[in-house]
Scaffold this motif. Sequence first.
Motif, PDB file in Angstrom:
ATOM      1  N   PHE A  23       0.875  -1.178   0.000  1.00 27.90           N
ATOM      2  CA  PHE A  23       0.000   0.000   0.000  1.00 27.90           C
ATOM      3  C   PHE A  23       0.916   1.233   0.000  1.00 27.90           C
ATOM      4  O   PHE A  23       1.696   1.409   0.938  1.00 27.90           O
ATOM      5  CB  PHE A  23      -0.871   0.070   1.260  1.00 27.90           C
ATOM      6  CG  PHE A  23      -1.855  -1.067   1.471  1.00 27.90           C
ATOM      7  CD1 PHE A  23      -1.887  -2.182   0.650  1.00 27.90           C
ATOM      8  CD2 PHE A  23      -2.769  -0.999   2.521  1.00 27.90           C
ATOM      9  CE1 PHE A  23      -2.803  -3.223   0.865  1.00 27.90           C
ATOM     10  CE2 PHE A  23      -3.684  -2.027   2.745  1.00 27.90           C
ATOM     11  CZ  PHE A  23      -3.696  -3.140   1.929  1.00 27.90           C
ATOM     12  N   LYS A  24       0.805   2.059  -1.021  1.00 25.38           N
ATOM     13  CA  LYS A  24       1.735   3.193  -1.111  1.00 25.38           C
ATOM     14  C   LYS A  24       1.242   4.412  -0.345  1.00 25.38           C
ATOM     15  O   LYS A  24       2.003   5.090   0.324  1.00 25.38           O
ATOM     16  CB  LYS A  24       1.981   3.551  -2.570  1.00 25.38           C
ATOM     17  CG  LYS A  24       2.664   2.387  -3.291  1.00 25.38           C
ATOM     18  CD  LYS A  24       3.553   2.839  -4.413  1.00 25.38           C
ATOM     19  CE  LYS A  24       4.530   1.746  -4.831  1.00 25.38           C
ATOM     20  NZ  LYS A  24       3.934   0.371  -4.891  1.00 25.38           N
ATOM     21  N   GLU A  25      -0.047   4.690  -0.481  1.00 22.56           N
ATOM     22  CA  GLU A  25      -0.598   5.818   0.279  1.00 22.56           C
ATOM     23  C   GLU A  25      -2.012   5.493   0.721  1.00 22.56           C
ATOM     24  O   GLU A  25      -2.679   4.631   0.134  1.00 22.56           O
ATOM     25  CB  GLU A  25      -0.576   7.097  -0.565  1.00 22.56           C
ATOM     26  CG  GLU A  25      -1.256   6.938  -1.897  1.00 22.56           C
ATOM     27  CD  GLU A  25      -1.177   8.215  -2.741  1.00 22.56           C
ATOM     28  OE1 GLU A  25      -2.166   8.505  -3.450  1.00 22.56           O
ATOM     29  OE2 GLU A  25      -0.141   8.909  -2.673  1.00 22.56           O
ATOM     30  N   PRO A  26      -2.465   6.174   1.773  1.00 22.46           N
ATOM     31  CA  PRO A  26      -3.808   5.872   2.274  1.00 22.46           C
ATOM     32  C   PRO A  26      -4.883   6.232   1.249  1.00 22.46           C
ATOM     33  O   PRO A  26      -4.754   7.235   0.545  1.00 22.46           O
ATOM     34  CB  PRO A  26      -3.947   6.738   3.530  1.00 22.46           C
ATOM     35  CG  PRO A  26      -2.703   7.499   3.693  1.00 22.46           C
ATOM     36  CD  PRO A  26      -1.781   7.202   2.573  1.00 22.46           C
ATOM     37  N   SER A  27      -5.918   5.416   1.177  1.00 30.06           N
ATOM     38  CA  SER A  27      -7.052   5.727   0.299  1.00 30.06           C
ATOM     39  C   SER A  27      -7.874   6.825   0.993  1.00 30.06           C
ATOM     40  O   SER A  27      -7.699   7.078   2.192  1.00 30.06           O
ATOM     41  CB  SER A  27      -7.892   4.475   0.086  1.00 30.06           C
ATOM     42  OG  SER A  27      -8.548   4.120   1.282  1.00 30.06           O
ATOM     43  N   GLY A  50     -13.833  -2.135  -2.002  1.00 30.34           N
ATOM     44  CA  GLY A  50     -12.856  -1.674  -2.993  1.00 30.34           C
ATOM     45  C   GLY A  50     -12.276  -0.308  -2.659  1.00 30.34           C
ATOM     46  O   GLY A  50     -11.335   0.139  -3.299  1.00 30.34           O
ATOM     47  N   THR A  51     -12.833   0.343  -1.633  1.00 27.45           N
ATOM     48  CA  THR A  51     -12.342   1.666  -1.246  1.00 27.45           C
ATOM     49  C   THR A  51     -11.208   1.579  -0.211  1.00 27.45           C
ATOM     50  O   THR A  51     -10.641   2.595   0.178  1.00 27.45           O
ATOM     51  CB  THR A  51     -13.480   2.509  -0.623  1.00 27.45           C
ATOM     52  OG1 THR A  51     -14.053   1.749   0.458  1.00 27.45           O
ATOM     53  CG2 THR A  51     -14.559   2.851  -1.626  1.00 27.45           C
ATOM     54  N   LYS A  53     -11.883   0.050   2.780  1.00 28.77           N
ATOM     55  CA  LYS A  53     -12.605   0.233   4.043  1.00 28.77           C
ATOM     56  C   LYS A  53     -12.107  -0.704   5.150  1.00 28.77           C
ATOM     57  O   LYS A  53     -12.113  -0.337   6.320  1.00 28.77           O
ATOM     58  CB  LYS A  53     -14.108   0.088   3.835  1.00 28.77           C
ATOM     59  CG  LYS A  53     -14.548  -1.311   3.444  1.00 28.77           C
ATOM     60  CD  LYS A  53     -16.060  -1.364   3.219  1.00 28.77           C
ATOM     61  CE  LYS A  53     -16.513  -2.685   2.602  1.00 28.77           C
ATOM     62  NZ  LYS A  53     -16.351  -3.861   3.455  1.00 28.77           N
ATOM     63  N   ALA A  55      -9.010  -1.851   5.737  1.00 33.84           N
ATOM     64  CA  ALA A  55      -7.813  -1.295   6.363  1.00 33.84           C
ATOM     65  C   ALA A  55      -8.131   0.015   7.086  1.00 33.84           C
ATOM     66  O   ALA A  55      -7.443   0.376   8.044  1.00 33.84           O
ATOM     67  CB  ALA A  55      -6.716  -1.083   5.317  1.00 33.84           C
TER      68      ALA A  55
HETATM   69  P1  AMP Z   1     -11.621  -3.229   0.756  1.00 32.59           P
HETATM   70  O1  AMP Z   1     -12.343  -2.008   0.268  1.00 32.59           O
HETATM   71  O2  AMP Z   1     -11.321  -3.167   2.205  1.00 32.59           O
HETATM   72  O3  AMP Z   1     -12.347  -4.493   0.364  1.00 32.59           O
HETATM   73  O4  AMP Z   1     -10.168  -3.267   0.053  1.00 32.59           O
HETATM   74  C1  AMP Z   1      -9.993  -3.506  -1.313  1.00 32.59           C
HETATM   75  C2  AMP Z   1      -8.563  -3.963  -1.613  1.00 32.59           C
HETATM   76  O5  AMP Z   1      -7.662  -2.865  -1.609  1.00 32.59           O
HETATM   77  C3  AMP Z   1      -7.986  -4.972  -0.654  1.00 32.59           C
HETATM   78  O6  AMP Z   1      -7.384  -6.012  -1.419  1.00 32.59           O
HETATM   79  C4  AMP Z   1      -6.925  -4.230   0.120  1.00 32.59           C
HETATM   80  O7  AMP Z   1      -5.877  -5.061   0.518  1.00 32.59           O
HETATM   81  C5  AMP Z   1      -6.486  -3.165  -0.852  1.00 32.59           C
HETATM   82  N1  AMP Z   1      -6.086  -1.893  -0.216  1.00 32.59           N
HETATM   83  C6  AMP Z   1      -6.607  -1.341   0.907  1.00 32.59           C
HETATM   84  N2  AMP Z   1      -6.029  -0.150   1.186  1.00 32.59           N
HETATM   85  C7  AMP Z   1      -5.116   0.064   0.216  1.00 32.59           C
HETATM   86  C8  AMP Z   1      -4.176   1.133  -0.057  1.00 32.59           C
HETATM   87  N3  AMP Z   1      -4.096   2.195   0.747  1.00 32.59           N
HETATM   88  N4  AMP Z   1      -3.391   1.013  -1.140  1.00 32.59           N
HETATM   89  C9  AMP Z   1      -3.472  -0.071  -1.944  1.00 32.59           C
HETATM   90  N5  AMP Z   1      -4.325  -1.107  -1.749  1.00 32.59           N
HETATM   91  C10 AMP Z   1      -5.139  -1.041  -0.691  1.00 32.59           C
END
Ligand code: AMP
Length: 208
Positions: A23-27, A50-51, A53, A55
């Motif tokens: 993960f490079k930067e926070p979503s 996919g956002t 959420k 993490a």
């Molecule tokens: P989620 O919305 O929690 O289902 O996450 C979607 C996918 O994005 C998961 O495979 C995570 O591992 C990945 N992910 C979550 N946060 C990040 C981030 N900041 N940068 C890159 N990938 C991420």
Amino acid sequence: MNTTFESFELDPAIVKAVTEAGFKEPSPIQEQAIPLVLQGDDIVAQAQTGTGKTAAFALPILSKIDPKTPGVQVLVITPTRELATQVSDEMYMLGRFKGFKTVTVYGGSSYQRQLKLIAGGASIVVATPGRMLDLLKNGRLPNFNPSVVVLDEADEMLDMGFLDDIKEIFTYLPSSRQTMLFSATMPEPIKHLAKKILKEPKFVSVTP
Ligand code: AMP
């Protein structure tokens, strides 16, 4: 914005795990939710799959809790066993440098195994509503006092008919806790639930 994971007050062991995860930067949802969760606020988060959420709640929670504290500290409730497994895997992955034990609790699999893992020192339980309520109702979880509770995909739980189970689960939870509700949409019954279970929540949202 160019926020980095280092700019939050996250445990270095957690920053190491996100970095290794690539993960490079926070979503956007992470950018909004992480500081609020770290400071102990209840939150309502409107965010789709996919956002990032998962993490968004996992990183600050895993930062704050200590695997040496006895008992279950975190309960995450998800609508399906597939999601429970995914959330549990992601929490394990992000928390691995702190050495947390995580248990997934869902119907159709052995009670004994789940109870043994919980009794064996799990800090985190990720559960589906039916089995969770079953365990609580039948007194199978003495001293179950998670200080952090997350409802993930609350609108899905509503659609699947789990709202009453959710409300009943909360009757078994300590009133002093940090609570988070994640939902892709905010229909009236979810807003109503949020009013009942959250204390002065902060709202965060991202549009897909
Ligand atoms: P989620 O919305 O929690 O289902 O996450 C979607 C996918 O994005 C998961 O495979 C995570 O591992 C990945 N992910 C979550 N946060 C990040 C981030 N900041 N940068 C890159 N990938 C991420």
